[in-house]
Write a protein that holds these residues in place. Structure first.
Motif, mmCIF file in Angstrom:
data_model
loop_
_atom_site.group_PDB
_atom_site.id
_atom_site.type_symbol
_atom_site.label_atom_id
_atom_site.label_comp_id
_atom_site.label_asym_id
_atom_site.label_seq_id
_atom_site.Cartn_x
_atom_site.Cartn_y
_atom_site.Cartn_z
ATOM 1 N N HIS A 1 -2.887 -5.253 5.171
ATOM 2 C CA HIS A 1 -3.117 -4.723 3.680
ATOM 3 C C HIS A 1 -3.831 -5.308 2.851
ATOM 4 C CE1 HIS A 1 -2.988 -1.373 0.791
ATOM 5 N NE2 HIS A 1 -2.719 -2.292 -0.252
ATOM 6 N N GLY B 1 0.917 -1.075 0.110
ATOM 7 C CA GLY B 1 0.142 0.049 0.114
ATOM 8 C C GLY B 1 0.766 1.245 -0.117
ATOM 9 N N SER C 1 -2.218 1.094 12.108
ATOM 10 C CA SER C 1 -3.232 0.893 10.881
ATOM 11 C C SER C 1 -4.551 1.082 11.814
ATOM 12 C CB SER C 1 -3.591 -0.689 10.444
ATOM 13 O OG SER C 1 -3.703 -1.483 11.792
#
Length: 133
Positions: free
Chosen positions: A94, A24, A132
């Motif tokens: 991800h 990502g 995250s």
């Protein structure tokens, strides 16, 4: 006269694209060399990057990316390699692996690689979990 395509350069570019898709974010900022390194250091970084992201990760016929991410996190945790573990955790998250699945992965690491190794790896996981959220 046109310059013929460079297959080696194209392979590296493809590896970097795969890495970006998996992570990502772009990997190039982590692949620079310093003036203190020998001239062949860039070769090592390119070869390692190609091996991982042009040879192994694209092989999705029998193991999909999500499964490969779980395997990669497990291996990095069992080996106790902190920075590769951090990267593998980022790839896993991800690509659809849940935090709960990662916790369960560390239960297995504790059983088969040792509790101390699992705790050490789980500390890295908690740092990545924080990134995250």
């Amino acid at each position: 006269m046109t310059t013929p395509p460079n297959p080696a350069a194209a392979r590296y570019v493809a590896a970097l694209e795969t890495a970006a898709d998996l992570l990502g974010f772009r990997l190039e900022s982590f692949l620079g060399t310093s003036p203190a390194e020998p001239t062949n250091a860039a070769d090592f970084l390119r070869i390692a990057t190609e091996h991982a992201f042009a040879d192994a990760w694209p092989r999705t016929e029998h193991l999909d990316t999500r499964a490969r991410a779980l395997v990669s996190v497990t291996i990095a945790a069992a080996l106790g390699v902190t920075e590769p573990l951090r990267g593998q955790l980022r790839i896993a998250l991800h690509n659809g692996v849940t935090k709960e699945e990662i916790v369960e992965l560390f239960v297995q690491v504790a059983v088969y690689a040792g509790v101390a190794r699992a705790f050490e790896g789980y500390q890295v996981a908690t740092e990545v979990f924080t990134e995250s959220t």
